[in-house]
Design a protein around this motif. Structure first.
Motif, PDB file in Angstrom:
ATOM      1  N   ALA A  14     -75.695  27.569  14.050  1.00 43.45           N
ATOM      2  CA  ALA A  14     -76.855  27.375  14.224  1.00 43.45           C
ATOM      3  C   ALA A  14     -77.728  28.576  13.743  1.00 43.45           C
ATOM      4  O   ALA A  14     -78.683  28.404  13.068  1.00 43.45           O
ATOM      5  N   LEU A  48     -75.293  20.360  12.100  1.00 45.06           N
ATOM      6  CA  LEU A  48     -75.335  19.173  13.102  1.00 45.06           C
ATOM      7  C   LEU A  48     -73.846  18.795  13.353  1.00 45.06           C
ATOM      8  O   LEU A  48     -73.466  18.208  14.559  1.00 45.06           O
ATOM      9  N   HIS A  91     -71.806  20.723  15.526  1.00 47.58           N
ATOM     10  CA  HIS A  91     -72.518  21.056  16.769  1.00 47.58           C
ATOM     11  C   HIS A  91     -71.784  19.680  17.382  1.00 47.58           C
ATOM     12  O   HIS A  91     -71.497  19.652  18.764  1.00 47.58           O
ATOM     13  N   LEU A 112     -69.753  19.074  20.752  1.00 51.99           N
ATOM     14  CA  LEU A 112     -70.107  18.216  21.705  1.00 51.99           C
ATOM     15  C   LEU A 112     -68.942  17.518  22.204  1.00 51.99           C
ATOM     16  O   LEU A 112     -68.574  17.194  23.480  1.00 51.99           O
ATOM     17  N   ILE A 150     -66.613  19.521  24.237  1.00 48.43           N
ATOM     18  CA  ILE A 150     -67.288  19.795  25.622  1.00 48.43           C
ATOM     19  C   ILE A 150     -66.788  18.657  26.729  1.00 48.43           C
ATOM     20  O   ILE A 150     -66.523  18.907  27.947  1.00 48.43           O
ATOM     21  N   TYR A 151     -66.460  17.456  26.255  1.00 46.86           N
ATOM     22  CA  TYR A 151     -66.218  16.411  27.164  1.00 46.86           C
ATOM     23  C   TYR A 151     -64.785  16.196  27.113  1.00 46.86           C
ATOM     24  O   TYR A 151     -64.114  15.920  28.256  1.00 46.86           O
ATOM     25  N   LEU A 184     -73.930  28.658  27.985  1.00 43.51           N
ATOM     26  CA  LEU A 184     -72.764  27.931  27.988  1.00 43.51           C
ATOM     27  C   LEU A 184     -71.296  28.263  28.284  1.00 43.51           C
ATOM     28  O   LEU A 184     -70.558  27.700  28.991  1.00 43.51           O
ATOM     29  N   ALA A 193     -70.419  19.090  32.247  1.00 40.55           N
ATOM     30  CA  ALA A 193     -70.178  18.904  30.681  1.00 40.55           C
ATOM     31  C   ALA A 193     -71.461  18.233  30.041  1.00 40.55           C
ATOM     32  O   ALA A 193     -71.733  18.715  29.128  1.00 40.55           O
ATOM     33  N   THR A 194     -72.089  17.503  30.963  1.00 42.40           N
ATOM     34  CA  THR A 194     -73.315  16.873  30.491  1.00 42.40           C
ATOM     35  C   THR A 194     -74.369  17.867  30.378  1.00 42.40           C
ATOM     36  O   THR A 194     -75.191  17.997  29.427  1.00 42.40           O
ATOM     37  N   LYS A 219     -74.090  21.230  29.545  1.00 37.63           N
ATOM     38  CA  LYS A 219     -73.593  21.766  28.392  1.00 37.63           C
ATOM     39  C   LYS A 219     -74.131  20.966  27.221  1.00 37.63           C
ATOM     40  O   LYS A 219     -74.607  21.373  26.359  1.00 37.63           O
ATOM     41  N   ALA A 220     -73.682  19.770  27.226  1.00 32.95           N
ATOM     42  CA  ALA A 220     -74.061  18.887  26.085  1.00 32.95           C
ATOM     43  C   ALA A 220     -75.453  18.845  25.810  1.00 32.95           C
ATOM     44  O   ALA A 220     -76.060  19.029  24.519  1.00 32.95           O
ATOM     45  N   VAL A 234     -76.665  22.075  24.070  1.00 31.46           N
ATOM     46  CA  VAL A 234     -76.367  21.849  22.538  1.00 31.46           C
ATOM     47  C   VAL A 234     -77.049  20.930  21.819  1.00 31.46           C
ATOM     48  O   VAL A 234     -77.519  21.470  20.970  1.00 31.46           O
ATOM     49  N   VAL A 235     -77.271  19.908  22.519  1.00 33.81           N
ATOM     50  CA  VAL A 235     -78.278  18.869  21.516  1.00 33.81           C
ATOM     51  C   VAL A 235     -79.488  19.507  21.489  1.00 33.81           C
ATOM     52  O   VAL A 235     -80.194  19.648  20.461  1.00 33.81           O
ATOM     53  N   PHE A 294     -79.221  23.734  19.930  1.00 40.77           N
ATOM     54  CA  PHE A 294     -78.253  24.137  18.880  1.00 40.77           C
ATOM     55  C   PHE A 294     -78.555  23.115  17.884  1.00 40.77           C
ATOM     56  O   PHE A 294     -78.795  23.225  16.541  1.00 40.77           O
ATOM     57  N   MET A 295     -78.573  21.887  18.252  1.00 45.22           N
ATOM     58  CA  MET A 295     -78.834  20.671  17.325  1.00 45.22           C
ATOM     59  C   MET A 295     -80.404  20.417  17.115  1.00 45.22           C
ATOM     60  O   MET A 295     -80.916  19.586  16.453  1.00 45.22           O
ATOM     61  N   HIS A 296     -81.270  21.383  17.643  1.00 43.17           N
ATOM     62  CA  HIS A 296     -82.754  21.448  17.234  1.00 43.17           C
ATOM     63  C   HIS A 296     -83.369  20.295  17.782  1.00 43.17           C
ATOM     64  O   HIS A 296     -84.508  20.079  17.457  1.00 43.17           O
ATOM     65  N   LEU A 297     -82.960  19.451  18.716  1.00 47.44           N
ATOM     66  CA  LEU A 297     -83.912  18.327  18.843  1.00 47.44           C
ATOM     67  C   LEU A 297     -85.263  18.535  19.772  1.00 47.44           C
ATOM     68  O   LEU A 297     -85.997  17.629  19.554  1.00 47.44           O
ATOM     69  N   ASP A 301     -87.444  18.696  17.140  1.00 48.66           N
ATOM     70  CA  ASP A 301     -87.358  17.860  15.820  1.00 48.66           C
ATOM     71  C   ASP A 301     -88.214  16.439  16.029  1.00 48.66           C
ATOM     72  O   ASP A 301     -88.911  16.385  17.119  1.00 48.66           O
ATOM     73  N   HIS A 337     -85.375  10.869  16.119  1.00 50.83           N
ATOM     74  CA  HIS A 337     -83.805  11.312  16.088  1.00 50.83           C
ATOM     75  C   HIS A 337     -83.257  11.578  17.561  1.00 50.83           C
ATOM     76  O   HIS A 337     -82.217  10.971  17.638  1.00 50.83           O
ATOM     77  N   PHE A 354     -80.289   9.224  19.162  1.00 42.79           N
ATOM     78  CA  PHE A 354     -79.113   9.784  19.666  1.00 42.79           C
ATOM     79  C   PHE A 354     -78.986   9.189  21.201  1.00 42.79           C
ATOM     80  O   PHE A 354     -77.818   8.784  21.769  1.00 42.79           O
TER      81      PHE A 354
END
Lengths: 332, 131, 557
Positions: free
Chosen positions: A120, A312, A315, A319, A322-323, B40, B68-69, B71-72, B75-76, B79-82, B85, B89, B93
């Protein structure tokens, strides 16, 4: 009917653009005069069929998100198989988890999380035209990814060494109750299982070799020793039943063994981590390619799409792990 | 409505709003990125240490999945910029997640129903073999 | 000088002989092999898909010939099993799924959007080469001991049979990625490369159909990917996911397989809806009725298609609970489909119908697809399906929708866009004759199969009871008529390529953007993106037919 001006308007021959000079790939592309408009001239990385860098960037972003969508659905099949088996054959999972090293799994998790940060960060570097930092962050990302693969290799080679292979090749060299992880958690159960197992082995040896068996006296003594354990406690029995070592789900009801179809866990484990590992390897390849591009200082505020899209993808790889980590390593 | 024209407007607005916006998209601040990594890592430690408590096999799984969710989601979103954005997008997802849930839930429900028959068959087989 | 920017400004000159177009712009093998031009990629797909169709069709003719008699006719039983497996796999994965999107969509989509190309031209070429690679894998299975599992690869037979299942499954896996990348490309193209003035509700219905199809391709295909991968790994390493003797679950395989393969049938037929939706208004000289309903119904079908996969599994061991849910939702899909059919018919009402070849295929489609679709509803009823499952009724149903739906639409689309893509008109008489022959052949082949199925004839059977012979023979006769129709059409189309390009810009009098540039188009498509000021089916009255160029021009030009 058709006059000279419209004929000229329809003429497909672009006068000022000799075809050979444009696109050295023999790809038959060229768009008349647009190639030499100011926007394309100012942005050498702007493809001919896009009008502005924003349009190109947005198109690529949408494209990579769609691709990530496909990756989620791709792994979904494996998660489905996992969920189905864990729901209806839980003892297999309880049995298998003693063989896994939680520490290595957690280490890999942290390594990937760090690499997500650097990925990132690299996007930001590309946006701000910070060429050296960009290259550094890409290198760290690659390094973390390689570290992940090394740990994975260590884990896999341990498993192969211990006979924990998928499918019919599953032949653990150690009994589960002999493992440190089992003994640490359930000392009484481990001891009880060891005892039962030894008793059963003795019986087998005796049955195979009646002449070599001791006279009735010793038999009776062994039987007495067995009788003192005839009613096991909760602590002794429950972990063994939960792990399918004894009881209705085990291969042999009364002698400690393993649950029926124990290999299915390792099939799922290797498939999921293997496929994930393949994606990590592909990611390493992509980052190396981007490093080579970054070395030519091509990225900047009007062109950083490839870094963004690769990040992306990366990541998503994170992800999935992570699961995977709690599902495979943190079974209780 | 051409997306083309809309995108130009979007870029201009972001500049005026004073976001960290260089060129084509928002730039994530470094402090935020490092902060999220910190969270995280803490959550990872948490999820490992929770396994030392026995909440029943169902309980442990639920807690692990919740962590976990979270954390996810971090990240989404970051880190993934959503967060910054296009909404579409996010829709894409979430659609993929929804379809995964659809797929898993129908399959597991069905397996749950016919598993009883499979087990009954196995019991009968075992009894026959025992004889 | 201002380039023509609206359709109203355009005149329709005849292209001067020797003028440059995308076919002639660059020459040589590499200029095709490494092309990034969507039109050239579309042409390569068209040739490849039709070649695969000929191969799959040959297998079909062998099967139908074998079924002339109730015992052995020309091949052994194992060969028979391999034939129907390869027939299905080739037709589904190499022909119908890529078919309309990859061949016709690649040629027409950017043109209908006034764009220079698709969003990702290199990905497009990669899609094509993945198709080729997938085809090679399938052919590998064919020349080794070809798979005999049926195209559905059900476990545990597929995990234990000694035939070459892995290459066939690998081929399908690779073809899945070809499909995913095409879908991804089209979605981004439609979102990002529309011209000024073309909002979502001014898109041609073909574009709506391709969009809906692309969504299915992207969401569903990965699941078959992982399923086939699991199948291959199970075969090679015996991991025990699907094979019950190894601890696996064969019903799980079917859930995985049909979660893709049901939406896949909508990948096959929805583009066909799009082609029909573009043809009918043009050849009725009348604006489409209920444009928004047709557009949205494509999305509805795509969505609902994901909720019904279990209707393939009513007797597979699936629970009654799941079966009931799937059955109920399956009925719902009839609704958006019916809306389309009613709207097309209403479009024709009080129009001025021109029975050119594309329109004949469209009319054939309406008839044949309606029968196919309705019989699908029969099969959705669980109590009926218990009797009809795995009989010829099912075979007839899916051939009516796939052959009668997708292939008829493919042929209609080929004839519709042929003059645009190649600049030549085919012989109209032969075209019409071919269409009628195909229509007759279709019905003679597959209608008797409904009767066979409801009387108990099982599918995939090599030997059968002698009482079924007459209907089987009738069906085989139909297959030969069908083959003849295709052959006739193919010869006529190829012959048209032997003459110099003489097609006008707008032979049919259509209003979508591809008809505003020369036939064949220049390699760059449009000099500047045209500004769109009206819908894709508006103002047919503004076009008149010009005998001299045998095409349509603006009134008053």
């Amino acid at each position: 009917m058709s006059d000279a001006t419209s004929e000229a308007a329809e003429s497909p021959k672009p006068k000022s653009v000799p075809p050979a000079a444009d696109h050295g790939h023999g790809d038959g592309h060229g768009h008349g005069h647009e190639e030499h408009d100011p926007i394309h001239l100012a942005n050498p990385n702007l493809a001919h069929h896009f009008d502005t860098p924003q349009q190109q960037f947005d198109a690529g972003k949408l494209g990579i998100w769609l691709f990530l969508l496909t990756e989620v659905l791709f792994f979904a099949g494996l998660f489905c198989a996992y969920t189905v088996y864990r729901s209806y054959r839980p003892e297999v999972f309880v049995y298998a988890h003693y063989f896994l090293d939680t520490k290595l799994g957690a280490l890999n998790t942290c390594v990937l999380l760090l690499s997500s940060l650097t990925a990132a960060w690299a996007v930001r570097n590309a946006q701000l035209r910070q060429h050296s930092l960009l290259k550094l962050n890409i290198v760290i990302t690659i390094a973390c990814a390689c570290a992940f693969m090394v740990v994975k290799y260590v884990e896999y080679s341990h498993k192969f060494h211990d006979g924990l292979l998928p499918g019919p090749h599953f032949a653990p060299t150690e009994q589960v109750w002999e493992l440190e992880s089992f003994k640490h958690k359930h000392p009484e159960a481990a001891e009880y299982a060891e005892h039962l197992y030894k008793a059963a082995e003795k019986k087998k040896a005796a049955a195979a070799n009646p002449a070599a068996a001791a006279p009735t006296g010793e038999h009776a003594a062994a039987g007495d020793a067995h009788e003192t354990h005839v009613r096991p406690t909760e602590e002794q029995l429950e972990p063994l039943i939960a792990a399918g070592i004894l009881g209705p789900k085990a291969e042999t009801r009364d002698v400690p063994s393993k649950p029926r179809n124990a290999h299915v866990f390792f099939s799922i484990y290797f498939f999921m981590t293997g496929l994930h590992g393949l994606h990590v390897l592909i990611g390493i390849g992509i980052w190396i390619w981007l490093l080579l591009k970054a070395n030519k200082n091509v990225f900047g505020p009007n062109y950083f799409g490839p870094i963004d899209y690769a990040a992306l993808y990366w990541h998503l790889v994170d992800l999935i792990w992570i699961y995977l980590f709690p599902l495979l390593y943190l079974i209780h | 409505m051409s997306d083309h024209a809309h995108d130009h407007a979007h870029g201009a607005d972001a500049h005026e709003a004073g976001h960290e916006d260089h060129g084509l998209a928002h730039t994530t601040p470094i402090s935020l990125l490092v902060g999220i990594l910190g969270v995280l890592l803490v959550l990872t430690i948490l999820t490992v240490s929770v396994t030392s408590f026995d909440l029943g096999s169902r309980g442990n799984l639920v807690v692990a999945m919740i962590i976990a969710t979270v954390k996810a989601a971090l990240v989404v979103t970051f880190f993934m910029h959503l967060l910054w954005d296009k909404k579409f997008h996010l829709v894409l997802f979430m659609t993929s997640v929804l379809f995964v849930i659809l797929f898993l839930s129908m399959t597991i429900t069905d397996r749950g129903e016919y598993d009883k028959d499979v087990e009954a068959f196995r019991q009968d087989q075992a009894q026959l073999n025992a004889k | 000088m201002a380039s023509p920017s609206t359709t109203a400004d355009l005149v329709a000159p005849r292209p001067s002989p020797g003028s440059d177009n995308y076919l002639t712009h660059e020459k040589g093998f590499l200029s095709w092999a490494l092309t990034l031009d969507h039109k050239r990629i579309g042409v390569m797909y068209l040739i490849s898909v039709l070649a695969a169709f000929a191969l799959g069709g040959t297998f079909a003719l062998i099967l139908r010939t074998e079924l002339l008699t109730s015992g052995k006719t020309i091949i052994e039983h194992d060969t028979y099993n391999q034939m129907f497996t390869l027939h299905g796999a080739v037709m589904v994965f190499l022909v119908i799924i890529p078919g309309i999107p990859a061949a016709l969509g690649n040629i027409a989509l950017p043109l209908q959007l006034g764009a220079k190309d698709v969003a990702f031209p290199r990905l497009n070429l990669a899609s094509y080469y993945l198709w080729v690679l997938g085809a090679i894998c399938m052919l590998t299975s064919l020349v080794m001991n070809a798979a005999d599992t049926g195209w559905t690869f059900y476990a545990p037979y597929s995990t234990t049979t000694q035939t070459a299942v892995a290459p066939a499954a690998m081929g399908a896996f690779i073809l899945g990625f070809s499909s995913i990348f095409t879908g991804l490309n089209f979605i981004v193209t439609i979102h990002k490369l529309r011209p000024p003035g073309m909002g979502w509700f001014r898109l041609p219905l073909f574009v709506w159909a391709l969009y809906s199809t692309a969504l299915i391709q992207v969401l569903a295909t990965p699941v078959i990917g992982i399923t086939l991968l699991m199948l291959i790994v199970e075969r090679l390493l015996h991991i025990g996911i699907f094979d019950p003797s190894l601890g696996g679950d064969p019903v799980l395989f079917q859930h995985f397989f049909w979660f893709y393969s049901h939406p896949a049938v909508y990948i096959m037929v929805v583009p066909g809806f799009g082609v029909i939706g573009d043809i009918i208004p043009v050849f009725s000289r009348k604006r489409i009725f209920g444009y928004k309903f047709i557009a949205v119904s494509s999305l509805a079908i795509a969505f609902l298609g994901f909720l019904v996969w279990g209707h393939h599994m009513f007797v597979a061991g699936q629970s009654l609970l799941a079966g009931s849910i799937f059955s109920a939702i399956t009925f719902l899909i009839a609704i958006p489909t019916a809306i389309k059919v009613f709207n097309w018919i209403t479009t024709m009402y009080k129009g001025r119908i021109h029975l050119d070849t594309p329109m004949l295929y469209a009319l054939a489609f309406l008839w044949v697809f309606t029968i196919g679709g309705l019989t699908g509803v029969f099969l959705a009823v669980m109590s009926v399906d218990v009797h009809l499952h795995d009989t010829y009724f099912v075979v007839a149903h899916f051939h009516y929708v796939m052959m009668g739906g997708a292939i008829t639409a493919l042929l209609g689309g080929i004839h519709y866009w042929w003059p645009k893509a190649f600049g030549r008109m085919y012989n109209e008489k032969v075209g019409r004759f071919g269409a009628v022959t195909v229509f007759v052949g279709l019905n003679v082949t597959f209608f008797p199969q409904f009767i066979l199925g409801s009387r108990g004839m099982p599918r995939r059977y090599y030997n059968y009871l002698p009482e079924f012979e007459p209907l089987h023979q009738l069906s085989t006769l139909g297959a030969y008529i069908l083959g003849l129709g295709f052959l006739m059409t193919a010869v006529s189309l190829v012959r048209s390529l032997l003459k110099p390009p003489d097609a006008p810009m707008n032979p049919w009098g259509a209003r979508t953007l591809e008809w505003t540039i020369t036939s064949p188009p220049p390699y760059y498509n449009f000099k500047t993106p045209p500004t769109v000021t009206r819908g894709p089916y508006d103002d047919y009255e503004g076009l008149v037919y010009d005998e001299k160029i045998r095409g349509y021009v603006e009134k008053g030009a």
